[in-house]
Design a protein around this motif. Structure first.
Motif, PDB file in Angstrom:
ATOM      1  N   LEU A  13      35.348  46.722  -8.537  1.00 13.73           N
ATOM      2  CA  LEU A  13      35.986  47.175  -7.304  1.00 13.73           C
ATOM      3  C   LEU A  13      34.909  47.585  -6.311  1.00 13.73           C
ATOM      4  CD1 LEU A  13      38.641  49.365  -9.121  1.00 13.73           C
ATOM      5  CD2 LEU A  13      39.086  47.171  -8.009  1.00 13.73           C
ATOM      6  N   VAL A  14      34.963  47.020  -5.115  1.00 10.66           N
ATOM      7  CA  VAL A  14      33.913  47.261  -4.133  1.00 10.66           C
ATOM      8  C   VAL A  14      33.913  48.724  -3.670  1.00 10.66           C
ATOM      9  CG1 VAL A  14      35.309  46.586  -2.130  1.00 10.66           C
ATOM     10  CG2 VAL A  14      32.817  46.331  -2.067  1.00 10.66           C
ATOM     11  N   ARG A  15      32.720  49.265  -3.517  1.00 14.93           N
ATOM     12  CA  ARG A  15      32.535  50.622  -3.020  1.00 14.93           C
ATOM     13  C   ARG A  15      31.347  50.633  -2.067  1.00 14.93           C
ATOM     14  NH1 ARG A  15      36.824  50.939  -4.902  1.00 14.93           N
ATOM     15  NH2 ARG A  15      37.668  52.419  -6.425  1.00 14.93           N
ATOM     16  N   GLY A  16      31.312  51.621  -1.185  1.00 14.79           N
ATOM     17  CA  GLY A  16      30.141  51.804  -0.344  1.00 14.79           C
ATOM     18  C   GLY A  16      28.998  52.369  -1.161  1.00 14.79           C
ATOM     19  N   ALA A  17      27.785  52.264  -0.639  1.00 17.31           N
ATOM     20  CA  ALA A  17      26.622  52.795  -1.352  1.00 17.31           C
ATOM     21  C   ALA A  17      26.752  54.300  -1.580  1.00 17.31           C
ATOM     22  CB  ALA A  17      25.347  52.493  -0.567  1.00 17.31           C
ATOM     23  N   ASP A  18      27.538  54.978  -0.727  1.00 16.29           N
ATOM     24  CA  ASP A  18      27.762  56.415  -0.880  1.00 16.29           C
ATOM     25  C   ASP A  18      28.986  56.715  -1.734  1.00 16.29           C
ATOM     26  OD1 ASP A  18      29.694  55.486   0.814  1.00 16.29           O
ATOM     27  OD2 ASP A  18      29.385  56.995   2.390  1.00 16.29           O
ATOM     28  N   GLY A  19      29.583  55.657  -2.331  1.00 15.47           N
ATOM     29  CA  GLY A  19      30.765  55.841  -3.162  1.00 15.47           C
ATOM     30  C   GLY A  19      32.065  55.778  -2.390  1.00 15.47           C
ATOM     31  N   SER A  20      32.008  55.498  -1.080  1.00 16.15           N
ATOM     32  CA  SER A  20      33.237  55.420  -0.281  1.00 16.15           C
ATOM     33  C   SER A  20      34.119  54.278  -0.763  1.00 16.15           C
ATOM     34  CB  SER A  20      32.891  55.241   1.201  1.00 16.15           C
ATOM     35  OG  SER A  20      32.057  54.109   1.395  1.00 16.15           O
ATOM     36  N   GLY A  21      35.408  54.366  -0.488  1.00 17.93           N
ATOM     37  CA  GLY A  21      36.394  53.441  -1.028  1.00 17.93           C
ATOM     38  C   GLY A  21      36.368  52.065  -0.413  1.00 17.93           C
ATOM     39  N   ALA A  22      37.180  51.192  -1.002  1.00 17.16           N
ATOM     40  CA  ALA A  22      37.218  49.793  -0.575  1.00 17.16           C
ATOM     41  C   ALA A  22      37.656  49.661   0.882  1.00 17.16           C
ATOM     42  CB  ALA A  22      38.144  48.998  -1.481  1.00 17.16           C
ATOM     43  N   GLY A  23      38.584  50.495   1.313  1.00 15.39           N
ATOM     44  CA  GLY A  23      39.086  50.405   2.676  1.00 15.39           C
ATOM     45  C   GLY A  23      37.981  50.577   3.708  1.00 15.39           C
ATOM     46  N   ALA A  24      37.098  51.556   3.471  1.00 16.90           N
ATOM     47  CA  ALA A  24      36.003  51.806   4.394  1.00 16.90           C
ATOM     48  C   ALA A  24      35.044  50.623   4.432  1.00 16.90           C
ATOM     49  CB  ALA A  24      35.254  53.076   3.995  1.00 16.90           C
ATOM     50  N   VAL A  25      34.828  50.007   3.276  1.00 16.36           N
ATOM     51  CA  VAL A  25      33.917  48.856   3.215  1.00 16.36           C
ATOM     52  C   VAL A  25      34.552  47.643   3.885  1.00 16.36           C
ATOM     53  CG1 VAL A  25      32.674  47.291   1.678  1.00 16.36           C
ATOM     54  CG2 VAL A  25      32.862  49.716   1.098  1.00 16.36           C
ATOM     55  N   MET A  26      35.799  47.353   3.531  1.00 15.94           N
ATOM     56  CA  MET A  26      36.461  46.151   4.043  1.00 15.94           C
ATOM     57  C   MET A  26      36.669  46.208   5.549  1.00 15.94           C
ATOM     58  SD  MET A  26      36.705  44.244   1.406  1.00 15.94           S
ATOM     59  CE  MET A  26      37.710  42.943   2.111  1.00 15.94           C
ATOM     60  N   SER A  27      36.737  47.395   6.107  1.00 17.92           N
ATOM     61  CA  SER A  27      36.929  47.518   7.556  1.00 17.92           C
ATOM     62  C   SER A  27      35.728  46.980   8.335  1.00 17.92           C
ATOM     63  CB  SER A  27      37.178  48.982   7.941  1.00 17.92           C
ATOM     64  OG  SER A  27      36.012  49.767   7.734  1.00 17.92           O
ATOM     65  N   ARG A  28      34.603  46.820   7.653  1.00 18.49           N
ATOM     66  CA  ARG A  28      33.397  46.312   8.316  1.00 18.49           C
ATOM     67  C   ARG A  28      33.165  44.825   8.047  1.00 18.49           C
ATOM     68  NH1 ARG A  28      31.599  51.304   6.251  1.00 18.49           N
ATOM     69  NH2 ARG A  28      30.274  50.326   4.676  1.00 18.49           N
ATOM     70  N   VAL A  29      34.099  44.195   7.322  1.00 20.16           N
ATOM     71  CA  VAL A  29      33.977  42.764   7.055  1.00 20.16           C
ATOM     72  C   VAL A  29      34.617  41.992   8.207  1.00 20.16           C
ATOM     73  CG1 VAL A  29      34.601  40.876   5.493  1.00 20.16           C
ATOM     74  CG2 VAL A  29      34.010  43.125   4.560  1.00 20.16           C
ATOM     75  N   THR A  30      33.875  41.067   8.769  1.00 14.55           N
ATOM     76  CA  THR A  30      34.345  40.274   9.900  1.00 14.55           C
ATOM     77  C   THR A  30      34.302  38.792   9.551  1.00 14.55           C
ATOM     78  OG1 THR A  30      32.139  39.983  10.878  1.00 14.55           O
ATOM     79  CG2 THR A  30      33.335  42.006  11.451  1.00 14.55           C
ATOM     80  N   HIS A  31      34.810  37.982  10.466  1.00 10.56           N
ATOM     81  CA  HIS A  31      34.759  36.535  10.267  1.00 10.56           C
ATOM     82  C   HIS A  31      33.324  36.058  10.086  1.00 10.56           C
ATOM     83  CE1 HIS A  31      35.754  32.267  10.795  1.00 10.56           C
ATOM     84  NE2 HIS A  31      34.725  32.204  11.613  1.00 10.56           N
ATOM     85  N   ASP A  32      32.392  36.684  10.797  1.00 10.40           N
ATOM     86  CA  ASP A  32      31.001  36.235  10.767  1.00 10.40           C
ATOM     87  C   ASP A  32      30.258  36.640   9.495  1.00 10.40           C
ATOM     88  OD1 ASP A  32      31.234  35.018  13.253  1.00 10.40           O
ATOM     89  OD2 ASP A  32      30.686  36.862  14.321  1.00 10.40           O
ATOM     90  N   ASN A  33      30.667  37.751   8.859  1.00 15.11           N
ATOM     91  CA  ASN A  33      29.893  38.209   7.694  1.00 15.11           C
ATOM     92  C   ASN A  33      30.647  38.107   6.369  1.00 15.11           C
ATOM     93  OD1 ASN A  33      31.631  40.454   7.504  1.00 15.11           O
ATOM     94  ND2 ASN A  33      30.213  41.843   8.548  1.00 15.11           N
ATOM     95  N   ARG A  34      31.868  37.585   6.384  1.00 17.34           N
ATOM     96  CA  ARG A  34      32.660  37.621   5.152  1.00 17.34           C
ATOM     97  C   ARG A  34      32.105  36.715   4.060  1.00 17.34           C
ATOM     98  NH1 ARG A  34      38.356  34.994   7.346  1.00 17.34           N
ATOM     99  NH2 ARG A  34      37.605  32.849   7.681  1.00 17.34           N
ATOM    100  N   PHE A  35      31.495  35.578   4.430  1.00 13.13           N
ATOM    101  CA  PHE A  35      30.905  34.712   3.411  1.00 13.13           C
ATOM    102  C   PHE A  35      29.757  35.434   2.711  1.00 13.13           C
ATOM    103  CE2 PHE A  35      27.576  31.719   2.123  1.00 13.13           C
ATOM    104  CZ  PHE A  35      28.270  30.961   1.189  1.00 13.13           C
ATOM    105  N   ALA A  36      28.855  36.038   3.489  1.00 10.84           N
ATOM    106  CA  ALA A  36      27.728  36.765   2.904  1.00 10.84           C
ATOM    107  C   ALA A  36      28.221  37.942   2.068  1.00 10.84           C
ATOM    108  CB  ALA A  36      26.784  37.255   4.003  1.00 10.84           C
TER     109      ALA A  36
END
Length: 241
Positions: free
Chosen positions: A20-43
């Motif tokens: 389950l994806v987490r931020g480097a600080d342990g933040s939840g998936a929602g916080a991480v996924m909110s920064r995923v865009t069309h341009d960076n989702r493949f990476a």
């Protein structure tokens, strides 16, 4: 990554650990996924795969790991698998112990393309799973086109299933269908002993949820095996769906 076990409640063994994806600080998936865009989702998708495999190997995972993938981030499935295969080779993690789940986190833009992805993953030897079955794109029409190794019931079907005759009837039908198609069923989001007992009574023995273990950040959590005691009379000990 955090890991949460999927437990076979018949013997207490771990069927898989979901990454389950987490931020480097342990933040939840929602916080991480909110920064995923069309341009960076493949990476992002490729990084998640690599990190999950490498971390699982370093933690000594001796069973499957389950990785959610973003279908809209996959262009040519055989090419996108290169990162996963390379990470598995480096970490000496067997690919037959990797399960890919279709995530419900984004709208599927091209279902025939999704079916192509899943077929290629299965051909390569990975376990395939449809997550959140019973919600969104994860319905019967997708199942008619592709039969995965595993379906994971949508949590809304699991929640308070012990108190809902409608939910029990729906899940019972799904279990019968899965058996006919030789598909395993996982119930996720199990939070109460009553839900666990009802699901076992319906023939589902692969369970995931806070009742059994909460996700652990970059670690493998302890399972609460006290909730796995068989019920009187042996009810619920039918073969796993």
């Amino acid at each position: 990554m955090a890991f949460q076990p999927i437990v076979d409640v018949l013997d207490g063994s771990v069927f898989a650990y979901e990454a389950l994806v987490r931020g480097a600080d342990g933040s939840g998936a929602g916080a991480v996924m909110s920064r995923v865009t069309h341009d960076n989702r493949f990476a992002f998708d490729q990084l998640c795969r690599r990190r999950a495999v490498e971390l699982a190997a370093s933690l000594g995972v001796a069973t499957r790991i389950s990785i959610n993938f973003m279908p809209n981030a996959v262009y040519q499935p055989e090419v996108c698998l290169g990162t996963t295969l390379a990470a598995a080779r480096r970490a000496q993690f067997p690919i037959e112990r990797i399960m890919f789940e279709v995530t419900e986190g984004e709208r599927v833009e091209d279902r025939p393309h999704l079916v192509k992805i899943l077929n290629e993953y299965k051909r390569q030897g990975f376990t395939t799973a449809i997550d959140d079955f019973g919600a969104g794109h994860s319905g019967l029409n997708l199942l008619a086109e592709f039969q995965p190794d595993v379906i994971k019931l949508d949590m809304d079907l699991v929640r308070e299933i012990d108190a809902s005759a409608v939910r029990r009837s729906i899940v019972e039908c799904i279990v019968r269908l899965a058996r006919a198609l030789d598909i395993s069923v996982i119930a996720e989001g199990v939070e109460t002993k009553e839900e666990l007992a009802t699901l076992r009574g319906l023939g589902i023995n692969l369970l995931q949820g806070y009742l059994l273990a909460r996700p652990a950040f970059e670690a493998l959590p302890e399972i609460d095996r006290s909730v796995l005691q068989p019920r009187k009379g042996g009810a619920g000990r039918r073969a796993a769906a």
